[in-house]
Design a protein around this motif. Sequence first.
Motif, PDB file in Angstrom:
ATOM      1  N   CYS A  12      -3.062   1.723   8.294  1.00  0.00           N
ATOM      2  CA  CYS A  12      -3.966   1.978   7.286  1.00  0.00           C
ATOM      3  C   CYS A  12      -5.248   1.829   8.162  1.00  0.00           C
ATOM      4  O   CYS A  12      -6.610   2.207   7.458  1.00  0.00           O
ATOM      5  CB  CYS A  12      -4.014   1.081   6.081  1.00  0.00           C
ATOM      6  SG  CYS A  12      -3.850  -0.741   6.342  1.00  0.00           S
TER       7      CYS A  12
ATOM      8  N   CYS B 108       2.012   2.056   4.295  1.00  0.00           N
ATOM      9  CA  CYS B 108       2.323   0.799   5.138  1.00  0.00           C
ATOM     10  C   CYS B 108       2.566  -0.301   4.331  1.00  0.00           C
ATOM     11  O   CYS B 108       2.667  -0.292   3.007  1.00  0.00           O
ATOM     12  CB  CYS B 108       0.935   0.520   6.009  1.00  0.00           C
ATOM     13  SG  CYS B 108      -0.270   0.004   4.962  1.00  0.00           S
TER      14      CYS B 108
ATOM     15  N   CYS C  72       1.270  -3.234   4.142  1.00  0.00           N
ATOM     16  CA  CYS C  72       0.164  -4.239   3.883  1.00  0.00           C
ATOM     17  C   CYS C  72       0.077  -4.534   2.327  1.00  0.00           C
ATOM     18  O   CYS C  72       0.230  -3.754   1.509  1.00  0.00           O
ATOM     19  CB  CYS C  72      -1.111  -3.756   4.213  1.00  0.00           C
ATOM     20  SG  CYS C  72      -1.448  -3.271   5.592  1.00  0.00           S
TER      21      CYS C  72
ATOM     22  N   VAL D  65      -4.913  -5.434   6.463  1.00  0.00           N
ATOM     23  CA  VAL D  65      -4.905  -4.216   7.348  1.00  0.00           C
ATOM     24  C   VAL D  65      -3.743  -3.980   8.479  1.00  0.00           C
ATOM     25  O   VAL D  65      -3.267  -5.278   8.764  1.00  0.00           O
ATOM     26  CB  VAL D  65      -6.199  -3.793   8.055  1.00  0.00           C
ATOM     27  CG1 VAL D  65      -7.212  -3.498   6.946  1.00  0.00           C
ATOM     28  CG2 VAL D  65      -6.841  -5.146   8.700  1.00  0.00           C
ATOM     29  N   CYS D  66      -3.344  -3.214   8.847  1.00  0.00           N
ATOM     30  CA  CYS D  66      -2.609  -2.991  10.052  1.00  0.00           C
ATOM     31  C   CYS D  66      -2.822  -1.394  10.768  1.00  0.00           C
ATOM     32  O   CYS D  66      -3.627  -0.763  10.226  1.00  0.00           O
ATOM     33  CB  CYS D  66      -1.245  -2.735   9.287  1.00  0.00           C
ATOM     34  SG  CYS D  66      -0.602  -1.333   8.646  1.00  0.00           S
TER      35      CYS D  66
ATOM     36  N   LYS E 241       0.670  -1.368   0.096  1.00  0.00           N
ATOM     37  CA  LYS E 241       0.018   0.089  -0.155  1.00  0.00           C
ATOM     38  C   LYS E 241       1.002   1.132  -0.067  1.00  0.00           C
ATOM     39  O   LYS E 241       1.937   1.191   0.006  1.00  0.00           O
ATOM     40  CB  LYS E 241      -0.855   0.118   1.349  1.00  0.00           C
ATOM     41  CG  LYS E 241      -2.176  -1.251   1.276  1.00  0.00           C
ATOM     42  CD  LYS E 241      -3.074  -1.049   2.365  1.00  0.00           C
ATOM     43  CE  LYS E 241      -4.260  -2.012   2.085  1.00  0.00           C
ATOM     44  NZ  LYS E 241      -4.980  -1.880   3.335  1.00  0.00           N
TER      45      LYS E 241
HETATM   46 ZN    ZN Z   1      -1.793  -1.387   6.273  1.00  0.00          ZN
END
Ligand code: ZN
Length: 517
Positions: free
Chosen positions: A69, A51, A53, A65-66, A48
Motif C-alpha cells: 500500500c 494487502c 494491512c 502500511v506495508c 485492505k
Molecule cells: Zn498494506
Amino acid sequence: MQKVGQGLGLVRIRVIMSTATALSPEILAKYQPVIGLEVHVQLLTESKAFCGCVNQYGGEPNTHVCPTCLGLPGALPVLNRKAVEFAVLAAKAIHCEIRETSIFSRKNYFYPDSPKGYQISQFDKPIAEDGWLEVPALAVDGSAYLKRIGITRLHMEEDAGKSIHDGFADSVSKTYIDLNRCGTPLVEIVSEPDLRTADEVFEYLTRLKEILLYTGVSDCNMEEGSLRCDANVSVMLKSAKEYGTKAEVKNVNSFRYIRSAVEYEIERQIGVIEDGGRVVQESRLWNNAEGRTYSMRSKEQAHDYRYFPEPDLPPLVVGAAWQAEILKNLPELPEARRARMIAEYEISAQDAATLTATREFADRFESAAKQAKSPKRVASLLTSELTMRLRLAGLEQEQSPVSMAGIVMAADLAESGELSSKMLKQLLDTCFEKSEDFPTVYEREKPQQISDTGAIEAMIDEVIAANPKQAEQYRGGKKTVAAFFVGQVMKASKGQANPAVLNELVAKKLDALGPLA
Ligand code: ZN
Ligand code: ADP
Ligand code: MG
C-alpha cells in the motif's frame, strides 16, 4: 451574509451571490435541473483491498502500511476476497447485474497522497451495472410517488491516503501525509442523471445509506469519510433537448449540506445563463460557512487518466456459484421490510419507518413482538412513549433504561387491562428518572389496583348520580358517553380502579338504567 474583507475579488463574489439568490420564481421555473451522484463507500473488511494491512479508521499516522500500500517497487497486490463479496452484496441490494468477469484498471494521476502514482480501479468492465433504487418524490400535481433512479454502475477501487494541512507547528509551510487510508477497499456507486431536485438528492442518499447499512458492507460514517458523495449538477431550459454542461460539487460531508450545495449550484448556474454566460465544466467545493460553492479546478476527462488494465491483477471472475453463495447474506431490505411489517403487525407507515431505522432495531422489535400479546401495542409503545422519553433525555435507543423485554411486559399489562395508560406513563417516567428497567419499577410501584367490584360499583353509582345529564344521553342511545363515566371513576380512584373491571361495570350500570321512555 458573511463578513466580507477588502479587495476586488470579494466585491465580485458579492455580486455573483446576489444574482444567484435573487432569481424570480418565473425565471427558476424556465429551467430543469439535472443531477447525478457519485458515491464512494468504504467497505468494512478487516484488511485492505490488496494487502494484509488492517483496515481501520485513524491510528498513529503511517502505522497501517506495508510495501504494497506504500507502492514500493516490486510489491504486488492480492485482491481481498471479502471486498469482492461486499461489492457483490451491495450491487445486488441496488438491483445491479453482476459482470461475471470484471477487470481492474490503473487510473493514473499524480498526487502526494497516492504513492503509486495511480489508483487501482475499474474502468470499462466494472463488477456491476444497470441497477436502480426508488426514492419518494413529488409529482407535478403535488402528490407523492416512488420514483426509480437508475444506477449506472458499481465498481471496486482503493482509497488514497490523506494530506494533512494543519495541526502542526510548521504546517503553514509543510503538508504532512498519512498513508493509513491508502488501499482501503471502496465501491463507487454512480447514478444516472435521473435526479431533478435537491430533495430527491437527499432522499436518494438517505435510501442508499439505509440499504448499505442493512447489508452490513459499510458503516457509512460520513464524519470518518466512509461514505462520500460528489454531486454532478446541470440545468437546461425546459424546452431543451439536451442536458446542460455539468459542474461537480465535491467535499460535502453531510446529506443536509449536499442538499444545500445542490440548491445553491442550481441557482448559480441559472444565474450564469440568465446573465448571458456559459456554465463551465469544472469541480467545485462547497463552503458551508458561506453557503456557496467555489471553483476548484477544471474537470479532468477520462483520457487524462490514461486508464489501462492493471497488469498485476488477473481478471476477477465471480461465477454463478459464488454469486449464489454471496446472495445468501442478502437481508430483507428496508423498503420490503416496512411493507411486510405494516401488513403483519397492522402498524402505520410512520411507525414502520421508525421501527426499521436500523436493521438491529427492527430485529429486536420483531423478536419482541413475537412474544407479546399485541405486536401493534409494542410498536406504538416504542414509537411514541419510549421514543419521546429517549428524545427528552437525549438518549439513543441502545442507551434506553427500558429494555425490549420491559416494553413487552408493559404492553402486555396494558393489553390485558391490568394497567391503565396513565399508570403506564407514570411507571415509564420513573424508569427514566431512576434509570431502571420496567420490571423492576413495576414490581416495586405497581398500582394497588382496586379489583373489588363492590368498591368500584359504589364509585360508579356516585358518579352517575352526580352527572344526570350524561346519564340521560347514554339512555338516549349515545353509548360513547360510557367513556366519560369510566374516566370520572378512574379519576375518583386515583387511577387505581382495574380498567377491565371498570369498563365492564360501567356498561352494566348504565344499561341497567334502561332506555329513555
Ligand atoms: Zn498494506
Ligand atoms: P464524466 O465523464 O464527466 O465523469 P459521466 O458521464 O461519467 O461524466 O457521469 C458522471 C456522473 O455525472 C454520473 O453520476 C452522471 O449521472 C452525472 N451526469 C452526467 N451528465 C450530467 C449532466 N449533464 N448533468 C448532471 N449530471 C450529469
Ligand atoms: Mg465518469
